[in-house]
Design an enzyme around this catalytic site. Sequence first.
Site, short mmCIF file in Angstrom:
data_model
loop_
_atom_site.label_atom_id
_atom_site.label_comp_id
_atom_site.label_asym_id
_atom_site.label_seq_id
_atom_site.Cartn_x
_atom_site.Cartn_y
_atom_site.Cartn_z
CD GLU A 70 4.61 10.87 0.04
OE1 GLU A 70 3.40 11.23 0.14
OE2 GLU A 70 5.36 10.74 1.01
CG HIS A 79 8.66 2.40 6.71
ND1 HIS A 79 7.60 2.36 7.57
CD2 HIS A 79 9.00 3.71 6.59
CE1 HIS A 79 7.30 3.59 7.99
NE2 HIS A 79 8.14 4.43 7.40
#
Lengths: 328, 348
Positions: free
Chosen positions: A60, A129
């Site tokens: 990321e 998540h």
Amino acid sequence: MTQATLIDAIRMAMDEEMGRDPRVFLTGEDVGRRGGVFRASQGLFDKYGAERVVDSPLAELSIIAIGIGAALADLRPICEIQFADFIHPAFNQIVNEAAKFYYRSNGEWRVPLVIRSPYGGGISGGLYHSQSVEAFFAHVPGLKIVIPSTPHDAKGLLKSAVRDPNPVLFFEPKKGYRAIKGELSEDDYTVPIGPARIAREGRDLSVFAYGMMAHYTTQAAEKVARTDGIDAEVVDLRTLLPLDKTAILDSVKKTGKALIVYEDNRTMGYGAEVAAVLADEGFEYLDGPVRRLTGLDVPAVPFSHHMQEFFMPNPDTIAEAIRELAGY
Amino acid sequence: MTNHIVERASARLNESTLLEMFWGMLLSRRLDERAWALHRQGKIHFHISGMGHEAAQVGTAFALNRGVDYIHPYYRDLALSLAVGITPTDFMMSLFGRKDEYSSGGRQMPSHFSSKDKHIISGSSPVATQVPQAAGLAFAIQYRQKCGLVDPNDTSQPRLALACLGEGSTSQGEWHEGMNWAGVHKLPFICLVQNNIYAISVPLESQMAVANVADRATAYGVAGVVVDGNDVLAVYDVMVQAVQRAYSGGGATLVEAKTYRPVPHSSDDDDRSYRSREEVAEWKKKDPIMRFQNSLLEDGILNDSLLHDYESRARAEVDKAQADAEAAPLPDAEEVFGSVYAPLEEQP
């Protein structure tokens, strides 16, 4: 005008902006052939090719850093972080780099970068998540933060973000990707970054929210109007940074009461700043305590259903909080 | 991957270019020495030095399309920045934190070089952040070529991106992620590691388990070269190859220039606590400027009189830069509010 979902609107915005400006490209994990794990970029790889819809390595930090470099070179990157929970490795690049380039170069180097990321709970995503990360970044001048709650706003705000010369964090309430539907125009319109939106006008109290909570709050407000005759005003903040103080103060000037709803952890959350603005600049308008309805102060949203539901505000708990404050 | 230099590109450099390189190294050194003196005199708050690194930087600069190719430097890149067009006055203005200082309007600490015109990217202080960003700049170059937005042979456009850092910074994940993109996408990218053996006080062997940073190039699928960083022409030679590789679509190069920092890390450091005076003295004998000077003298390209002229000119330029900076005003306090967000109108 057609009926569309939030994710349709996001896809349409990217498609239109890529069609308009050859400098706009998308990168992130699985955004290419797969079309994104939530299908936000479905069809774009076939339409624009591997050059412009670029599957990144699974890292990321690099997605953001590559975007920053490309933005410095005057491209218009849209960087997708697959889940907001995974944005933390890129914190340094966002906070120390993207946010500070313009300032640290005295206005020479601009970073016209969009970071898109689904956030929030309610999809059985467990600890990693489900996170809401907006408060970490809302503390950082130099960034803009946008969280839409309707398809119309999602498209218009994302198009504004792509055209903005500053780094914009665009957080998408993923529980609403398909659950939130609304009118969507195929016209090339933008919604300006900055102003909040009055989602429902009302006189009795003001409720401030964004993302999935703005959607739920509007439902809750309709419900209490029917069942209790309470006329709640719902202000969808839409842009968290910079904050539309005027809209907040104007609303409370009219209603005298404020409830802030956000699904992030309560303490030091985004709503604390809204409350501080009201305490500081709206004190004389207030006719009751400034209340918050929030996620819980535990490290994250648990996976198992009952715990997850207990963590998150929902239309019923919001309705109850509205009733309680209205009766104060 | 090993590089066999068959023909030395530096053999084709003419005398005036060689002297220009020497001048660049000398000016950087004299400016750097003045900064140390100003700090000791209490006139400036901070200095971080590029001393000892001049050959690695000037050898690199002269292989690039200077002012056009992107450079994402680090805090030791004084000689590199001067070679690309930053002036001694610019540098002095930043040492003194003056109004309208070139890199940041007096916001950044000194040696955080930046110039949009000259394609020198503004850097921060957390190390290695510039590496994946420079890969992003290289990605943009490649993107424009692939999408037909620019002619790949247009020399008025940047055709590569260079990132510089020290060997300690290669321990950062950001370095890895940047190198990985450079390898995966075969980017027109050069990573110059100026290995001076110490990350402040931490020696090489506490930083990495391999002998050379460049050994890691294989893992990224890029070319890796080790070069004597105190030999300006050797650096130039490997950089010419790296530049050609980048320009011709051959991908990225990891260049490791072995060098030494003969002074403390910064004006706030005391290197006596972590290394011996004997070690420093030994390295000073390998000083890159002295070495190039002797070679130019031997070849008759430089002579004592010319050397004397260079020294006088360097002193005069440094004196003038200091005087100009000292005479310049400080930023107004309210300038703290400037340049937080770029206005929307700037967007084309």
